[in-house]
Design an enzyme around this catalytic site. Sequence first.
Site, PDB file in Angstrom:
ATOM      1  N   ASP A  33       0.856  -1.193   0.000  1.00 16.50           N
ATOM      2  CA  ASP A  33       0.000   0.000   0.000  1.00 16.50           C
ATOM      3  C   ASP A  33       0.887   1.236   0.000  1.00 16.50           C
ATOM      4  O   ASP A  33       1.888   1.308   0.717  1.00 16.50           O
ATOM      5  CB  ASP A  33      -0.911  -0.002   1.235  1.00 16.50           C
ATOM      6  CG  ASP A  33      -2.069   0.956   1.076  1.00 16.50           C
ATOM      7  OD1 ASP A  33      -3.222   0.488   1.023  1.00 16.50           O
ATOM      8  OD2 ASP A  33      -1.832   2.181   1.001  1.00 16.50           O
ATOM      9  N   ILE A  34       0.505   2.209  -0.806  1.00 10.30           N
ATOM     10  CA  ILE A  34       1.305   3.435  -0.935  1.00 10.30           C
ATOM     11  C   ILE A  34       1.261   4.277   0.347  1.00 10.30           C
ATOM     12  O   ILE A  34       2.195   5.046   0.612  1.00 10.30           O
ATOM     13  CB  ILE A  34       0.833   4.222  -2.189  1.00 10.30           C
ATOM     14  CG1 ILE A  34       1.935   5.110  -2.725  1.00 10.30           C
ATOM     15  CG2 ILE A  34      -0.445   4.991  -1.930  1.00 10.30           C
ATOM     16  CD1 ILE A  34       1.697   5.602  -4.154  1.00 10.30           C
ATOM     17  N   ASN A  93     -12.653  -3.645   2.577  1.00  6.15           N
ATOM     18  CA  ASN A  93     -13.604  -2.539   2.572  1.00  6.15           C
ATOM     19  C   ASN A  93     -14.525  -2.674   1.361  1.00  6.15           C
ATOM     20  O   ASN A  93     -14.048  -2.903   0.246  1.00  6.15           O
ATOM     21  CB  ASN A  93     -12.860  -1.207   2.501  1.00  6.15           C
ATOM     22  CG  ASN A  93     -12.018  -0.956   3.736  1.00  6.15           C
ATOM     23  OD1 ASN A  93     -12.386  -1.357   4.839  1.00  6.15           O
ATOM     24  ND2 ASN A  93     -10.882  -0.299   3.568  1.00  6.15           N
ATOM     25  N   GLU A 101     -12.354   3.013  -1.296  1.00  3.00           N
ATOM     26  CA  GLU A 101     -12.011   4.146  -2.162  1.00  3.00           C
ATOM     27  C   GLU A 101     -11.662   3.697  -3.574  1.00  3.00           C
ATOM     28  O   GLU A 101     -11.927   4.407  -4.530  1.00  3.00           O
ATOM     29  CB  GLU A 101     -10.856   4.936  -1.546  1.00  3.00           C
ATOM     30  CG  GLU A 101     -11.289   5.669  -0.274  1.00  3.00           C
ATOM     31  CD  GLU A 101     -10.162   6.405   0.426  1.00  3.00           C
ATOM     32  OE1 GLU A 101      -9.010   6.309  -0.022  1.00  3.00           O
ATOM     33  OE2 GLU A 101     -10.463   7.049   1.444  1.00  3.00           O
ATOM     34  N   HIS A 106     -10.039  -5.615  -3.363  1.00  2.00           N
ATOM     35  CA  HIS A 106      -8.690  -5.767  -2.810  1.00  2.00           C
ATOM     36  C   HIS A 106      -8.769  -6.161  -1.342  1.00  2.00           C
ATOM     37  O   HIS A 106      -9.623  -5.687  -0.602  1.00  2.00           O
ATOM     38  CB  HIS A 106      -7.863  -4.489  -2.986  1.00  2.00           C
ATOM     39  CG  HIS A 106      -8.525  -3.252  -2.463  1.00  2.00           C
ATOM     40  ND1 HIS A 106      -9.486  -2.565  -3.175  1.00  2.00           N
ATOM     41  CD2 HIS A 106      -8.383  -2.579  -1.300  1.00  2.00           C
ATOM     42  CE1 HIS A 106      -9.891  -1.534  -2.471  1.00  2.00           C
ATOM     43  NE2 HIS A 106      -9.247  -1.515  -1.320  1.00  2.00           N
ATOM     44  N   MET A 107      -7.848  -7.008  -0.963  1.00  5.54           N
ATOM     45  CA  MET A 107      -7.748  -7.488   0.413  1.00  5.54           C
ATOM     46  C   MET A 107      -6.532  -6.823   1.050  1.00  5.54           C
ATOM     47  O   MET A 107      -5.403  -7.025   0.604  1.00  5.54           O
ATOM     48  CB  MET A 107      -7.578  -9.015   0.357  1.00  5.54           C
ATOM     49  CG  MET A 107      -7.444  -9.704   1.661  1.00  5.54           C
ATOM     50  SD  MET A 107      -7.121 -11.477   1.376  1.00  5.54           S
ATOM     51  CE  MET A 107      -8.731 -12.034   0.925  1.00  5.54           C
ATOM     52  N   HIS A 108      -6.767  -5.976   2.059  1.00  2.00           N
ATOM     53  CA  HIS A 108      -5.651  -5.403   2.810  1.00  2.00           C
ATOM     54  C   HIS A 108      -5.112  -6.472   3.759  1.00  2.00           C
ATOM     55  O   HIS A 108      -5.890  -7.140   4.446  1.00  2.00           O
ATOM     56  CB  HIS A 108      -6.103  -4.237   3.689  1.00  2.00           C
ATOM     57  CG  HIS A 108      -6.586  -3.031   2.957  1.00  2.00           C
ATOM     58  ND1 HIS A 108      -5.802  -1.918   2.739  1.00  2.00           N
ATOM     59  CD2 HIS A 108      -7.786  -2.732   2.407  1.00  2.00           C
ATOM     60  CE1 HIS A 108      -6.491  -0.998   2.102  1.00  2.00           C
ATOM     61  NE2 HIS A 108      -7.708  -1.460   1.885  1.00  2.00           N
TER      62      HIS A 108
HETATM   63  P1  5GP Z   1      -9.690   1.200   0.189  1.00  2.00           P
HETATM   64  O1  5GP Z   1      -9.956   2.399   1.031  1.00  2.00           O
HETATM   65  O2  5GP Z   1     -10.317   1.304  -1.169  1.00  2.00           O
HETATM   66  O3  5GP Z   1      -9.976  -0.095   0.875  1.00  2.00           O
HETATM   67  O4  5GP Z   1      -8.112   1.154   0.004  1.00  2.00           O
HETATM   68  C1  5GP Z   1      -7.448   1.610  -1.105  1.00  2.00           C
HETATM   69  C2  5GP Z   1      -5.987   1.595  -0.753  1.00  2.00           C
HETATM   70  O5  5GP Z   1      -5.236   1.728  -1.938  1.00  2.00           O
HETATM   71  C3  5GP Z   1      -5.559   2.737   0.182  1.00  2.00           C
HETATM   72  O6  5GP Z   1      -5.022   2.188   1.378  1.00  2.00           O
HETATM   73  C4  5GP Z   1      -4.511   3.493  -0.638  1.00  2.00           C
HETATM   74  O7  5GP Z   1      -3.415   3.918   0.147  1.00  2.00           O
HETATM   75  C5  5GP Z   1      -4.098   2.487  -1.678  1.00  2.00           C
HETATM   76  N1  5GP Z   1      -3.713   3.070  -2.949  1.00  2.00           N
HETATM   77  C6  5GP Z   1      -4.414   3.973  -3.666  1.00  2.00           C
HETATM   78  N2  5GP Z   1      -3.770   4.285  -4.798  1.00  2.00           N
HETATM   79  C7  5GP Z   1      -2.633   3.536  -4.801  1.00  2.00           C
HETATM   80  C8  5GP Z   1      -1.537   3.430  -5.722  1.00  2.00           C
HETATM   81  O8  5GP Z   1      -1.476   4.070  -6.785  1.00  2.00           O
HETATM   82  N3  5GP Z   1      -0.536   2.577  -5.383  1.00  2.00           N
HETATM   83  C9  5GP Z   1      -0.561   1.840  -4.225  1.00  2.00           C
HETATM   84  N4  5GP Z   1       0.484   1.038  -4.002  1.00  2.00           N
HETATM   85  N5  5GP Z   1      -1.573   1.936  -3.340  1.00  2.00           N
HETATM   86  C10 5GP Z   1      -2.591   2.769  -3.622  1.00  2.00           C
END
Ligand code: 5GP
Length: 119
Positions: A33-34, A93, A101, A106-108
């Site tokens: 994650d970035i 999420n 978002e 995706h699975m964190h």
């Molecule tokens: P969500 O809130 O949708 O569950 O998580 C999306 C995740 O994707 C966030 O934790 C965010 O930091 C990560 N993310 C968004 N854009 C990028 C990207 O371009 N590269 C990487 N490595 N992570 C991203």
Amino acid sequence: MSHPEHCIFCKIAAGAIPSRKVHEDDELFAFHDIHPWAPVHFMIIPKMHIPSMAQAGPEHAALLGRMLVLAPRLALEQGCAAYPEGGFRIVLNTGAAGGQEVHHLHMHVMGGPRPWLKG
Ligand code: 5GP
Ligand code: ZN
């Protein structure tokens, strides 16, 4: 909701947008994650564009199972301590109310020594 051709995670899985890759096979891609919440924080995604868990059906059961089974192995490889003292957290999420978002399933996977930034 983004279509596959505009989807940032489809582009990451295809290598069109760079990422810090953790794992790749024929169906799955994993990358850091970035904006990590924890010392270890990566995501496992299907290469196939599925917007969220809300669109997951019986035809995706094997794919989702592979994602879940991959998580513990990658967590250990990335530095999470071993169960039961160690471990990790898996977060999926789903939808705006679920804090999603990026609309590509995706699975964190989060772990490592506390405190964490979030979670
Ligand atoms: P969500 O809130 O949708 O569950 O998580 C999306 C995740 O994707 C966030 O934790 C965010 O930091 C990560 N993310 C968004 N854009 C990028 C990207 O371009 N590269 C990487 N490595 N992570 C991203
Ligand atoms: Zn996508």
